[in-house]
Scaffold this active site. Structure first.
Site, PDB file in Angstrom:
ATOM      1  N   HIS A 105      32.057  22.092  16.913  1.00  0.00           N
ATOM      2  CA  HIS A 105      31.551  20.948  16.691  1.00  0.00           C
ATOM      3  C   HIS A 105      30.191  20.730  16.458  1.00  0.00           C
ATOM      4  O   HIS A 105      29.654  19.824  16.299  1.00  0.00           O
ATOM      5  CB  HIS A 105      32.166  20.045  17.756  1.00  0.00           C
ATOM      6  N   ASP A 135      37.725  25.200  18.641  1.00  0.00           N
ATOM      7  CA  ASP A 135      36.245  24.678  18.923  1.00  0.00           C
ATOM      8  C   ASP A 135      35.489  25.991  18.962  1.00  0.00           C
ATOM      9  O   ASP A 135      34.203  26.164  19.604  1.00  0.00           O
ATOM     10  CB  ASP A 135      36.027  23.847  20.127  1.00  0.00           C
ATOM     11  N   SER A 212      26.588  22.675  24.244  1.00  0.00           N
ATOM     12  CA  SER A 212      27.675  23.165  23.829  1.00  0.00           C
ATOM     13  C   SER A 212      27.305  24.473  23.119  1.00  0.00           C
ATOM     14  O   SER A 212      26.129  24.483  22.293  1.00  0.00           O
ATOM     15  CB  SER A 212      27.780  22.333  22.559  1.00  0.00           C
TER      16      SER A 212
END
Length: 369
Positions: A105, A135, A212
């Site tokens: 993402h 992911d 992230s």
């Protein structure tokens, strides 16, 4: 959908990149065995070797290989058509010739990617591949002799061990936070992301937007996970993809640019004595469940491998390849570990009768990823 009747709570799960790549995943089916989950804090971790500087030693070892990833893409907002949306995340170098792992993402839909090292050097990045179901993504930069991380073994983690996160939260480069491993094997449905093919590591090390794709380290400075999400409105509830799983996906992305995930095409929920009566009263399910343990199929996709093999709504999965199952994540793991096109033996209870079927998992449809 029958699944809507099973929702017990709503959790806001935020993917922890900043700006354009930030997303919120919606409601999920609450775990029916929530009272049996692992405690958040199992033990007080021992300081390794009585070394009070073990965190800084771990950061010195791994920090130079942690990078900031800036990405841009065309804005999806109607009011901002023609503009570039920007996002920031983290990543870590796994090969000295410029292979970087991060979250999918962080770079999804990116028209440009820039990778910035701790020493300030910047490189244009090329996305070799991304897998939205786990992911995980791999980015390539043109460089040599780069610092790299060491990888640990996430299969050996225990709640209570030290956990160290490094990343770029809210644009603050090379931020270090520490805590413990709060839990392992958290299913995707438990944390509000039922479509993910991952059993997550839970940690209370502070994770924020921008973390992230950054590494979660053990006390020796080895990467044991990739930080990916937090539950909004809560404190100390961060989640990471186990590095063994992330490395497995990354290897396929490097080799062929994509990952083929086996799938059956069923929607499932855990069956318990507590929810059986509610399910039997549901006009949407339309069948009467005879047992109170197992994994209930609440829907079957048309023309899916499950439909072709004869699985039906209302079937209760009891075993997969001879191994009994009691939770939907166990079925998902068994399917994920199978081979596309091979026979998967599934035993179900159908209206009180035991039925054995052979299902050939197909490749997860790209259009649904």
């Amino acid at each position: 959908m029958a699944a809507n009747l099973l929702q017990k709570s709503i959790v806001s799960l935020s993917l922890v990149s900043v700006g354009a790549m930030t997303a919120v995943l919606g409601s999920h089916l609450a775990p029916t065995n929530a009272g049996q989950t692992q405690p958040l804090i199992a033990q007080i971790p021992a300081i390794p070797g009585n070394d009070t500087n073990f965190i800084s030693n771990a950061v010195d070892k791994t920090g130079p290989a942690v990078v900031r990833i800036n990405s841009s893409r065309a804005s999806r907002s109607r009011s901002a058509q023609g503009r570039q949306a920007r996002g920031t995340g983290s990543g870590f170098i796994i090969k000295s010739d410029g292979l970087v792992m991060t979250n999918a993402h962080v770079v999804d839909g990116a028209t440009s990617v820039t990778v910035t090292l701790k020493d300030g050097r910047e490189f244009a990045g090329r996305v070799l591949g991304e897998d939205r179901l786990t992911d995980v993504a791999v980015v390539k930069i043109q460089a040599n002799n780069l610092p790299t991380v060491g990888l640990g073994n996430s299969d050996q983690l225990k709640p209570g061990e030290w956990a160290i996160a490094i990343g770029n939260p809210l644009g603050l480069d090379n931020t270090v936070t520490a805590g413990i491993i709060s839990g392992t094997g958290r299913s995707s449905s438990e944390i509000g992301s039922p479509d993910r093919r991952v059993s997550f590591i839970q940690t209370d090390a502070a994770i924020n937007p921008g973390n992230s794709g950054g590494p979660l380290l053990n006390q020796r400075g080895e990467v044991i996970g990739m930080n990916t999400a937090i539950i909004g409105g809560a404190q100390g509830l961060g989640f990471a993809i186990p590095i063994n799983r992330a490395q497995q996906i990354a290897s396929q992305l490097i080799a062929k640019g994509g990952v083929d995930h086996p799938y059956l095409g069923v929607q499932m929920t855990d069956l318990t004595p507590a929810n059986r009566d509610e399910l039997n009263r549901s006009p949407e399910l339309g069948v009467k469940v005879q047992v109170d343990r197992g994994v209930l199929i609440v829907d079957v996709a048309q023309n899916s491998p499950a439909a072709r093999a004869g699985l039906k709504k209302g079937d209760v999965i009891l075993a997969v390849n001879g191994q009994s199952v009691k939770a939907s994540n166990e079925v998902q793991q068994a399917v994920e570990g199978s081979t596309i096109g091979s026979n998967l033996a599934i035993e179900v209870n159908r209206a009180g009768q035991t039925v054995k079927l052979a299902v050939k998992p197909g490749a997860y449809p790209v259009s649904e990823r």
